[in-house]
Design an enzyme around this catalytic site. Sequence first.
Site, mmCIF file in Angstrom:
data_model
loop_
_atom_site.group_PDB
_atom_site.id
_atom_site.type_symbol
_atom_site.label_atom_id
_atom_site.label_comp_id
_atom_site.label_asym_id
_atom_site.label_seq_id
_atom_site.Cartn_x
_atom_site.Cartn_y
_atom_site.Cartn_z
ATOM 1 N N ARG A 57 7.158 17.275 1.392
ATOM 2 C CA ARG A 57 5.974 17.074 1.725
ATOM 3 C C ARG A 57 6.185 15.527 2.418
ATOM 4 O O ARG A 57 5.589 15.446 3.533
ATOM 5 C CB ARG A 57 5.004 16.479 0.650
ATOM 6 N N LYS A 92 -13.797 -1.640 3.873
ATOM 7 C CA LYS A 92 -12.686 -2.890 3.719
ATOM 8 C C LYS A 92 -13.130 -3.772 2.394
ATOM 9 O O LYS A 92 -12.466 -4.664 2.251
ATOM 10 C CB LYS A 92 -12.367 -3.334 4.831
ATOM 11 N N SER A 126 -3.452 -2.163 5.087
ATOM 12 C CA SER A 126 -4.585 -3.130 4.803
ATOM 13 C C SER A 126 -4.208 -3.424 3.148
ATOM 14 O O SER A 126 -4.503 -4.644 3.059
ATOM 15 C CB SER A 126 -6.035 -2.173 4.757
ATOM 16 N N HIS A 166 -1.184 3.097 12.284
ATOM 17 C CA HIS A 166 -0.615 1.588 12.258
ATOM 18 C C HIS A 166 0.447 1.400 13.196
ATOM 19 O O HIS A 166 1.140 2.215 13.385
ATOM 20 C CB HIS A 166 -0.761 0.895 10.656
ATOM 21 N N HIS A 221 7.208 8.238 -3.019
ATOM 22 C CA HIS A 221 7.206 8.063 -4.630
ATOM 23 C C HIS A 221 8.404 7.819 -5.080
ATOM 24 O O HIS A 221 8.463 7.185 -6.280
ATOM 25 C CB HIS A 221 6.877 9.635 -4.905
ATOM 26 N N ASP A 227 -4.852 -8.112 9.772
ATOM 27 C CA ASP A 227 -4.118 -7.631 8.528
ATOM 28 C C ASP A 227 -2.711 -6.865 8.997
ATOM 29 O O ASP A 227 -1.588 -6.787 8.546
ATOM 30 C CB ASP A 227 -4.759 -6.841 7.581
ATOM 31 N N HIS A 228 -2.851 -6.235 10.219
ATOM 32 C CA HIS A 228 -2.068 -5.093 10.928
ATOM 33 C C HIS A 228 -2.393 -4.676 12.298
ATOM 34 O O HIS A 228 -3.769 -4.909 12.479
ATOM 35 C CB HIS A 228 -1.486 -3.844 9.845
ATOM 36 N N ARG A 280 6.154 5.483 -7.562
ATOM 37 C CA ARG A 280 4.499 5.659 -7.187
ATOM 38 C C ARG A 280 4.001 6.120 -8.602
ATOM 39 O O ARG A 280 4.523 7.177 -8.816
ATOM 40 C CB ARG A 280 4.382 6.338 -6.188
ATOM 41 N N ALA A 281 2.935 5.486 -8.965
ATOM 42 C CA ALA A 281 2.379 5.936 -10.532
ATOM 43 C C ALA A 281 1.734 7.551 -10.372
ATOM 44 O O ALA A 281 1.488 8.039 -11.069
ATOM 45 C CB ALA A 281 1.436 4.877 -10.772
#
Length: 514
Positions: free
Chosen positions: A155, A336, A64, A463, A125, A444-445, A263-264
């Site tokens: 993970r 959403k 999304s 999804h 990540h 959107d998907h 990835r932060a």
Amino acid sequence: MLVSKKPMVLVILDGYGYREEQQDNAIFSAKTPVMDALWANRPHTLIDASGLEVGLPDRQMGNSEVGHVNLGAGRIVYQDLTRLDVEIKDRAFFANPVLTGAVDKAKNAGKAVHIMGLLSAGGVHSHEDHIMAMVELAAERGAEKIYLHAFLDGRDTPPRSAESSLKKFEEKFAALGKGRVASIIGRYYAMDRDNRWDRVEKAYDLLTLAQGEFQADTAVAGLQAAYARDENDEFVKATVIRAEGQPDAAMEDGDALIFMNFRADRAREITRAFVNADFDGFARKKVVNVDFVMLTEYAADIKTAVAYPPASLVNTFGEWMAKNDKTQLRISETEKYAHVTFFFNGGVEESFKGEDRILINSPKVATYDLQPEMSSAELTEKLVAAIKSGKYDTIICNYPNGDMVGHTGVMEAAVKAVEALDHCVEEVAKAVESVGGQLLITADHGNAEQMRDPATGQAHTAHTNLPVPLIYVGDKNVKAVEGGKLSDIAPTMLSLMGMEIPQEMTGKPLFIVE
């Protein structure tokens, strides 16, 4: 007197994909006379909502956040993983001025280049291919002391899968004739995000002091010892990798330190331990003044070099409307709401001039299979009122049902959700036609069209990477174009509104007025 506006309405049916097969397909199984009639009688096409067409890796399912960013941007917006893949492939990565600058400065001063990150093929990540490219960049530029500090995954990958990755890097360093894996530690320690500073401290000491609970001659030997202690990849304790006669890899002032996670959220804490002068998470035994490079921006308040700063999106659909003095409404349920506002606006939190927002509370139930219609009736009532108000040039609405109920994996509930949506679409289409407006219906998907995994027989709660429908309802005589994608929607709307398309939007209109 104010002229009543004829709105351009975009209805996003979240998780409403298109799948030919009828088995385990909630959209096919539902009674949908309205959508069936629109598909049969109105201009329509199928568009891509996954993989490379939305800036994700090839064939990866859409989501999304990515979907709405692409919908609003009118161009393919590359996610960090794909952006890096593309840059490495075309070798732009090897000329990145921040990365090359840090390596050259360290090399010229006789200092070490330290590379750290999650050594994983998970792609969540980080990606080990990016780390490999960074090792190659340092070697190509003549750095002699190259130290890799490997955070182990387990993970986003199987619990004991690090050995093949570590072998690959040990072989690479052997082939280069310089550099080595200097430490290994599980992500549980190095990548905490819950302020459990005792964990982060163990990783920090390993990196800065070259001190750990264990030591091994090679990375693979260190990993095998961890497995013998019953530690899976994620929980491998701080292990120094250093054979006899090898110099230690403790960090020194003037060394370069490149953090290769993109990835932060799990990169911030250990970064702050290195970068923040006033850091107080734990008492640092050694404060090193390294040349620290974040691969992407982990937080705006972390003041250090960034190799790939966030790409700011200029002239998204919302911004372009505001620049052209148009009014717009964003409306959805809680689930959403961020998607039709923040994500659709390209990551901008504030509303644009002339942009109103309506939030409908999602029902307070444990899981949405218990109330598959969610708050769609109230959402439709508010949406219809907005369409008839004559206030808005354009309205963006998201119905969450197909996605939120699809995620539960409960087929009967997903069917009910889709049937509820059909009634909503009927009301919305009638309202749009009654005021002479135009309506685009898309998704959107995918999700609800695949409710069971054919391979395992288990419920399919994720999804899909299937296409989504796009239908036009309005008074214009239009012809549909094949081969579209989500980023073509904003240009399509502008073209149907008779507006200029900004040059930043590289998408193409999917309905051509004849």
